[in-house]
Design a protein around this motif. Structure first.
Motif, PDB file in Angstrom:
ATOM      1  N   VAL A 264      41.068  49.130  46.278  1.00 34.19           N
ATOM      2  CA  VAL A 264      40.499  47.784  46.232  1.00 34.19           C
ATOM      3  C   VAL A 264      40.807  47.132  44.884  1.00 34.19           C
ATOM      4  O   VAL A 264      40.528  47.683  43.822  1.00 34.19           O
ATOM      5  CB  VAL A 264      38.973  47.814  46.467  1.00 34.19           C
ATOM      6  CG1 VAL A 264      38.388  46.411  46.318  1.00 34.19           C
ATOM      7  CG2 VAL A 264      38.666  48.373  47.855  1.00 34.19           C
ATOM      8  N   ILE A 265      41.423  45.964  44.963  1.00 35.47           N
ATOM      9  CA  ILE A 265      41.698  45.147  43.781  1.00 35.47           C
ATOM     10  C   ILE A 265      41.053  43.784  44.022  1.00 35.47           C
ATOM     11  O   ILE A 265      41.204  43.208  45.099  1.00 35.47           O
ATOM     12  CB  ILE A 265      43.217  44.974  43.552  1.00 35.47           C
ATOM     13  CG1 ILE A 265      43.917  46.335  43.500  1.00 35.47           C
ATOM     14  CG2 ILE A 265      43.484  44.185  42.276  1.00 35.47           C
ATOM     15  CD1 ILE A 265      45.434  46.246  43.451  1.00 35.47           C
ATOM     16  N   VAL A 266      40.307  43.291  43.061  1.00 39.46           N
ATOM     17  CA  VAL A 266      39.660  41.982  43.209  1.00 39.46           C
ATOM     18  C   VAL A 266      40.017  41.102  42.025  1.00 39.46           C
ATOM     19  O   VAL A 266      40.389  41.593  40.950  1.00 39.46           O
ATOM     20  CB  VAL A 266      38.125  42.111  43.334  1.00 39.46           C
ATOM     21  CG1 VAL A 266      37.748  42.945  44.553  1.00 39.46           C
ATOM     22  CG2 VAL A 266      37.517  42.685  42.064  1.00 39.46           C
ATOM     23  N   ALA A 267      39.909  39.794  42.233  1.00 33.04           N
ATOM     24  CA  ALA A 267      40.216  38.847  41.158  1.00 33.04           C
ATOM     25  C   ALA A 267      39.274  37.661  41.228  1.00 33.04           C
ATOM     26  O   ALA A 267      38.784  37.303  42.310  1.00 33.04           O
ATOM     27  CB  ALA A 267      41.669  38.388  41.261  1.00 33.04           C
ATOM     28  N   THR A 268      39.032  37.050  40.078  1.00 31.08           N
ATOM     29  CA  THR A 268      38.186  35.858  40.049  1.00 31.08           C
ATOM     30  C   THR A 268      38.434  35.071  38.771  1.00 31.08           C
ATOM     31  O   THR A 268      38.839  35.633  37.750  1.00 31.08           O
ATOM     32  CB  THR A 268      36.690  36.227  40.120  1.00 31.08           C
ATOM     33  OG1 THR A 268      35.912  35.025  40.169  1.00 31.08           O
ATOM     34  CG2 THR A 268      36.263  37.048  38.911  1.00 31.08           C
ATOM     35  N   HIS A 269      38.187  33.754  38.858  1.00 30.38           N
ATOM     36  CA  HIS A 269      38.227  32.920  37.657  1.00 30.38           C
ATOM     37  C   HIS A 269      36.813  32.636  37.164  1.00 30.38           C
ATOM     38  O   HIS A 269      36.607  31.974  36.149  1.00 30.38           O
ATOM     39  CB  HIS A 269      38.950  31.598  37.938  1.00 30.38           C
ATOM     40  CG  HIS A 269      38.191  30.685  38.851  1.00 30.38           C
ATOM     41  ND1 HIS A 269      38.162  30.862  40.217  1.00 30.38           N
ATOM     42  CD2 HIS A 269      37.410  29.599  38.596  1.00 30.38           C
ATOM     43  CE1 HIS A 269      37.407  29.914  40.755  1.00 30.38           C
ATOM     44  NE2 HIS A 269      36.942  29.140  39.797  1.00 30.38           N
TER      45      HIS A 269
ATOM     46  N   LEU B  35      32.929  47.412  41.125  1.00 30.55           N
ATOM     47  CA  LEU B  35      34.273  46.833  41.081  1.00 30.55           C
ATOM     48  C   LEU B  35      34.902  46.913  39.694  1.00 30.55           C
ATOM     49  O   LEU B  35      36.120  47.055  39.556  1.00 30.55           O
ATOM     50  CB  LEU B  35      34.225  45.354  41.510  1.00 30.55           C
ATOM     51  CG  LEU B  35      33.865  45.068  42.971  1.00 30.55           C
ATOM     52  CD1 LEU B  35      33.679  43.570  43.169  1.00 30.55           C
ATOM     53  CD2 LEU B  35      34.960  45.598  43.902  1.00 30.55           C
ATOM     54  N   ASN B  36      34.069  46.832  38.673  1.00 30.79           N
ATOM     55  CA  ASN B  36      34.562  46.738  37.306  1.00 30.79           C
ATOM     56  C   ASN B  36      34.851  48.107  36.697  1.00 30.79           C
ATOM     57  O   ASN B  36      34.440  48.403  35.572  1.00 30.79           O
ATOM     58  CB  ASN B  36      33.544  45.975  36.455  1.00 30.79           C
ATOM     59  CG  ASN B  36      34.126  45.530  35.124  1.00 30.79           C
ATOM     60  OD1 ASN B  36      35.340  45.467  34.973  1.00 30.79           O
ATOM     61  ND2 ASN B  36      33.255  45.230  34.179  1.00 30.79           N
ATOM     62  N   VAL B  37      35.573  48.945  37.441  1.00 26.14           N
ATOM     63  CA  VAL B  37      35.960  50.260  36.919  1.00 26.14           C
ATOM     64  C   VAL B  37      37.089  50.075  35.905  1.00 26.14           C
ATOM     65  O   VAL B  37      37.058  50.598  34.800  1.00 26.14           O
ATOM     66  CB  VAL B  37      36.403  51.189  38.065  1.00 26.14           C
ATOM     67  CG1 VAL B  37      36.836  52.547  37.505  1.00 26.14           C
ATOM     68  CG2 VAL B  37      35.279  51.364  39.080  1.00 26.14           C
ATOM     69  N   ILE B  38      38.096  49.312  36.322  1.00 27.37           N
ATOM     70  CA  ILE B  38      39.194  48.950  35.420  1.00 27.37           C
ATOM     71  C   ILE B  38      39.237  47.429  35.344  1.00 27.37           C
ATOM     72  O   ILE B  38      39.274  46.756  36.380  1.00 27.37           O
ATOM     73  CB  ILE B  38      40.546  49.500  35.925  1.00 27.37           C
ATOM     74  CG1 ILE B  38      40.520  51.029  35.958  1.00 27.37           C
ATOM     75  CG2 ILE B  38      41.688  48.994  35.046  1.00 27.37           C
ATOM     76  CD1 ILE B  38      41.733  51.652  36.610  1.00 27.37           C
ATOM     77  N   HIS B  39      39.236  46.909  34.155  1.00 30.98           N
ATOM     78  CA  HIS B  39      39.209  45.447  33.974  1.00 30.98           C
ATOM     79  C   HIS B  39      40.492  44.981  33.289  1.00 30.98           C
ATOM     80  O   HIS B  39      40.842  45.448  32.206  1.00 30.98           O
ATOM     81  CB  HIS B  39      37.993  45.043  33.131  1.00 30.98           C
ATOM     82  CG  HIS B  39      37.876  43.565  32.937  1.00 30.98           C
ATOM     83  ND1 HIS B  39      37.144  43.006  31.916  1.00 30.98           N
ATOM     84  CD2 HIS B  39      38.407  42.516  33.624  1.00 30.98           C
ATOM     85  CE1 HIS B  39      37.228  41.682  31.986  1.00 30.98           C
ATOM     86  NE2 HIS B  39      37.992  41.370  33.010  1.00 30.98           N
TER      87      HIS B  39
ATOM     88  N   SER C 129      49.576  53.470  33.782  1.00 35.56           N
ATOM     89  CA  SER C 129      48.443  54.395  33.880  1.00 35.56           C
ATOM     90  C   SER C 129      47.450  53.936  34.940  1.00 35.56           C
ATOM     91  O   SER C 129      46.847  54.759  35.642  1.00 35.56           O
ATOM     92  CB  SER C 129      47.750  54.533  32.520  1.00 35.56           C
ATOM     93  OG  SER C 129      47.360  53.266  32.028  1.00 35.56           O
ATOM     94  N   ILE C 130      47.268  52.618  35.082  1.00 38.04           N
ATOM     95  CA  ILE C 130      46.368  52.093  36.115  1.00 38.04           C
ATOM     96  C   ILE C 130      46.922  52.392  37.505  1.00 38.04           C
ATOM     97  O   ILE C 130      46.182  52.772  38.416  1.00 38.04           O
ATOM     98  CB  ILE C 130      46.164  50.578  35.927  1.00 38.04           C
ATOM     99  CG1 ILE C 130      45.379  50.304  34.639  1.00 38.04           C
ATOM    100  CG2 ILE C 130      45.433  49.968  37.120  1.00 38.04           C
ATOM    101  CD1 ILE C 130      45.297  48.832  34.284  1.00 38.04           C
ATOM    102  N   ALA C 131      48.235  52.229  37.656  1.00 38.76           N
ATOM    103  CA  ALA C 131      48.870  52.447  38.959  1.00 38.76           C
ATOM    104  C   ALA C 131      48.775  53.904  39.400  1.00 38.76           C
ATOM    105  O   ALA C 131      48.838  54.202  40.599  1.00 38.76           O
ATOM    106  CB  ALA C 131      50.330  52.009  38.900  1.00 38.76           C
TER     107      ALA C 131
END
Length: 478
Positions: A294-299, A319-323, A174-176
């Motif tokens: 746009v896809i972002v990532a972080t620790h 950015l935090n539309v889909i987490h 669904s995200i894709a």
């Protein structure tokens, strides 16, 4: 004296209820309708591998007419890939044990069908080879179920059966299907980069570029040019026009890893791009409309960074539309076993080794470890062990030194009723040649640093260039 051999009645139909099989066991057999009721394809071959009898199920699976098959070589009738992979009939072997293999055939509609094939020799009462019997079963349904089961715990390079991972896998389709921004969080080494690429590959953008930029790998001055590009003369050293990574990702996906390391000044520019999808290269007044996801990532904890005023709240909201959150390996239960065996198989293939598995004590140590470096660290541990294991099973002595230290081993040894003083100690043997010892040192440093080559180089007291030269020398993939 009564013979212990009973008359053999094989069943099949040609035009009548009887069929003469000449030369088979030097006798004539009646072939009633019974064989056609068997839900398995059956063919009887002569000693040269020519087809003598086939039943109705064999005809249904292959799509061939029985009359046209009689007298043909089995390989021409069945059209099976096993014919070229060591089939004893094709190899003219007269004496072999019955075999059962999974193979593929091409039916008369040119469709590939997975089958389970069995082949066995037929001997006369005086123990002479009289022919062969083969059976075939259509296993398409089994293959489909197996494929479905494997997809249930794997996606791209991610593997897992824990509830947290299954939840992530179920969300991907669904995200894709959307172009919304995705924020991926998780500790270092949990597979955030792999998940980002899996989202891209599952989307309609899969055939277009997937461009990745690590925000923590470049200084601010270079990072701005890397993201947005520059024109000739924009700054000292800008001798030509250069497109930014965002432009290179046009029609595809743009992945910013370690977004928490993005400087505040560039956070403003990224926010502006997310609002209007237009980039302005350094030194240029002409914009470019970039169609990217746009896809972002972080620790890092971005919410805490917002409180600390080191990350913009408006950018986080954008950015935090889909987490998506990837759990640490220590919380994934049986996934450790699944990943351990997966990496073992992968490394054995890579290094051409035939290691069957881990000893029970070794498996206990791995399961009890807390894995601060998560999946990446587990992979490095397995690769390290495979490199130095010269047996069928990986033992404690093949693990990195830090895994066998007393504070880690104590609870495991106690549960196994082994005295702590007998715990194996990792040492570099004086008789060990330098190349072997150096490779072991590098692997140890990589595992301890969870694969971070910069940290591993510091541990060893080497410069990054020296470290890279040595890992290339030893063909190590950290």
């Amino acid at each position: 004296m009564t013979s212990r051999y009973k008359p053999c009645y094989l069943v099949g139909v040609k035009n009548e209820n009887t069929y003469l099989v000449s030369g088979l066991l030097n006798q004539q057999f009646l072939l009633p309708d019974l064989l056609n009721e068997v839900p398995v394809g059956i063919a009887v071959l002569d000693i040269n591998g020519n087809i003598e009898v086939v039943n109705r199920t064999w005809q249904t699976i292959t799509g061939a007419e029985p009359d046209s098959m009689i007298g043909l070589k089995c390989m021409l009738g069945l059209r099976c890939d096993y014919c070229f992979k060591g089939c004893p009939v094709m190899s003219n072997k007269a004496d072999f044990d019955p075999i059962s293999v999974d193979a593929d055939i091409i039916d008369r509609s040119r469709i590939k069908i997975p089958i389970r094939l069995t082949v066995a020799p037929i001997f006369s009462k005086d123990n002479k080879l009289s022919g062969f019997v083969e059976t075939i079963q259509d296993i398409r349904q089994v293959a489909e179920l197996s494929s479905t089961a494997s997809k249930a715990y794997s996606l791209g390079g991610l593997i897992g059966t824990s509830s947290q991972m299954v939840k992530v896998f179920s969300m991907i389709p669904s995200i894709a299907a959307t172009d919304s921004s995705v924020l991926i969080t998780g500790e270092t080494g949990t597979g955030k980069d792999v998940l980002a690429e899996a989202v891209h590959n599952a989307s309609d953008r899969a055939g277009s570029p997937f461009i990745k930029v690590n925000c923590g790998a470049l200084p601010e001055t270079l990072l701005e040019s890397e993201l947005f590009g520059h024109v000739k003369g924009a700054f000292t050293g800008a001798h030509e026009n250069r497109p930014g990574r965002i432009k290179l990702a046009h029609n595809g996906s743009f992945f910013l890893t370690e977004i928490g390391d993005l400087p505040l000044s560039l956070q403003v520019k990224l926010l502006s791009f997310l609002d209007d999808k237009e980039i302005h290269p350094l030194g240029s007044s002409v914009g470019f409309k970039a169609d990217v996801r746009v896809i972002v990532a972080t620790h890092r904890n971005l919410k805490q960074m917002v409180i600390d005023k080191t990350f913009r709240a408006d950018l986080l909201f954008r950015l935090n539309v889909i987490h998506l959150h990837l759990p640490p390996l220590r919380e994934r239960g049986e996934d450790i076993l699944l990943l351990k065996n997966h990496f073992l198989k992968e490394c054995c293939t890579k290094f051409h080794k035939k290691i069957k598995g881990f000893t029970k004590k070794t498996a206990k140590i791995i399961l009890a470890y807390h894995f601060p470096g998560n999946v990446r660290e587990l992979r490095n541990i397995v690769e390290y062990a495979v490199n130095f294991c010269d047996r069928e099973y990986i033992g404690i002595e093949h693990l990195p030194a830090y895994l066998t230290e007393q504070d880690i081993l104590r609870p495991i040894m106690e549960s196994a009723k082994i005295l702590p003083e007998h715990a194996p100690q990792k040492e570099y043997s004086p008789s060990e040649n330098w190349d072997h010892a150096e490779k072991r040192m590098i692997m140890d440093a990589l595992v301890k640093s969870s694969g971070r080559k910069g940290e591993a180089a510091k541990m060893l007291g080497w410069s990054r260039s020296t470290f890279w030269r040595k890992i290339n020398k030893h063909s190590i993939n950290g």
